[in-house]
Scaffold this active site. Sequence first.
Site, mmCIF file in Angstrom:
data_model
loop_
_atom_site.group_PDB
_atom_site.id
_atom_site.type_symbol
_atom_site.label_atom_id
_atom_site.label_comp_id
_atom_site.label_asym_id
_atom_site.label_seq_id
_atom_site.Cartn_x
_atom_site.Cartn_y
_atom_site.Cartn_z
ATOM 1 C CB CYS A 173 1.295 5.952 -0.066
ATOM 2 S SG CYS A 173 3.087 6.150 -0.111
ATOM 3 C CG HIS B 29 2.568 8.190 4.498
ATOM 4 N ND1 HIS B 29 3.508 7.437 5.145
ATOM 5 C CD2 HIS B 29 2.760 7.980 3.169
ATOM 6 C CE1 HIS B 29 4.243 6.788 4.236
ATOM 7 N NE2 HIS B 29 3.809 7.103 3.042
ATOM 8 C CG ASN C 75 2.188 3.948 4.941
ATOM 9 O OD1 ASN C 75 1.811 3.914 6.113
ATOM 10 N ND2 ASN C 75 3.255 3.303 4.534
HETATM 11 O O1 L14 Z 1 5.911 5.649 -5.401
HETATM 12 O O2 L14 Z 1 9.778 5.088 0.243
HETATM 13 O O3 L14 Z 1 4.580 4.118 -4.706
HETATM 14 O O4 L14 Z 1 7.934 5.500 1.292
HETATM 15 C C1 L14 Z 1 5.709 5.184 -2.211
HETATM 16 C C2 L14 Z 1 6.446 4.973 -0.912
HETATM 17 C C3 L14 Z 1 7.842 4.842 -3.476
HETATM 18 C C4 L14 Z 1 8.571 4.659 -2.149
HETATM 19 C C5 L14 Z 1 5.597 4.789 -4.573
HETATM 20 C C6 L14 Z 1 8.566 5.300 0.256
HETATM 21 C C7 L14 Z 1 6.400 4.516 -3.350
HETATM 22 C C8 L14 Z 1 7.844 5.388 -1.054
#
Ligand code: L14
Length: 348
Positions: free
Chosen positions: A131, A251, A325
């Site tokens: 994200c 985000h 996000n």
């Molecule tokens: O790699 O904890 O797609 O906010 C992105 C969000 C892993 C966890 C990924 C989080 C995720 C992340």
Amino acid sequence: MSGKNYHVAVVGATGAVGQQMIKTLEERDFPISTLTLLSSSRSAGKKVTFKGQELTVKEANPEAFEGVQLALFSAGGSVSKALAPEAVKHGAIVVDNTSAFRMDPEVPLVVPEVNEGDLNDHKGIIANPNCSTIQMVAALEPLKQTYGLSKIIVSTYQAVSGAGANAVTEMKEQSQAVLNGENYEPQILPVKGDKKHYPIAFNAIPQIDVFEENGFTYEEMKMINETKKIMHDAELHVAATCVRLPIETGHAESVYVEIGQEDVSVEDVKALLKNAPGVTLKDDPANQVYPMPVDAVGKSDVFVGRIRKDLNQKNGFHMWIVSDNLLKGAAWNSVQIAESLAALNILK
Ligand code: L14
């Protein structure tokens, strides 16, 4: 689009991202003949409404992909590793929203505004980037195209929903407990399954995902490696610091970039981003206009503001990039990839 309708599966249908995927497929009116909703055995049996019809979520297993042409995965890396190849065996194209295959050289890693053409090289699985990476590269690609790009230094201000619905519940209950003067033992954040847990309420945690040996976290290394892959530039300098804040969704990122020219003005950069696909410029400091997570929630664009030229470095710029996000960072980018696959006639 080609006028065909597709048998689509969503794996992880009851999760935070899966729910947004179903909603986005509905809102975009993606051409679906059959929608198969899949999940772990724990969530199987739950009912989900799609276009006014109640659908029952079924357990994800290899046989569940019979006849499926397009499968959107967001049920965690281990589910993707086990079942994405099975879906491909059944003839489906997989768009995977986990980190399981992102750095696999055989797997295109795609943000349509940046590298849609990479979809042509797919061998069954296409990866949806992290994200934080998606919103950053969508905003920076126009700069790279026009001026060249040599360095990115990013600090993130990440929302809790990225860590899942349980983490959001933890944040809310913990906030209430703090206000009530009660004790609340954190159990999920910063990382479910790591040795220690810290409160997210009224806090900032400089750890997202686990630590690597080089001192960066896995989330930071995902941003670094994925950015180079999506932008097709192994020489690009990228550094990231990823921080979790008590925000439910959206985000934000403070980004410093060095471009390939020294005579570029803030007005030039603004003009460029104003016309960039998937980007909304929100930058009027005189009127206190800048992007914020609360305004980005539910919107598919990436919002950019606070664009400033560095005071010392002639080719350096600072900016603030915000996006939902769960949407551009996950569900919307995946559905957008699906739309590209149909439009390019890759999805038959
Ligand atoms: O790699 O904890 O797609 O906010 C992105 C969000 C892993 C966890 C990924 C989080 C995720 C992340």
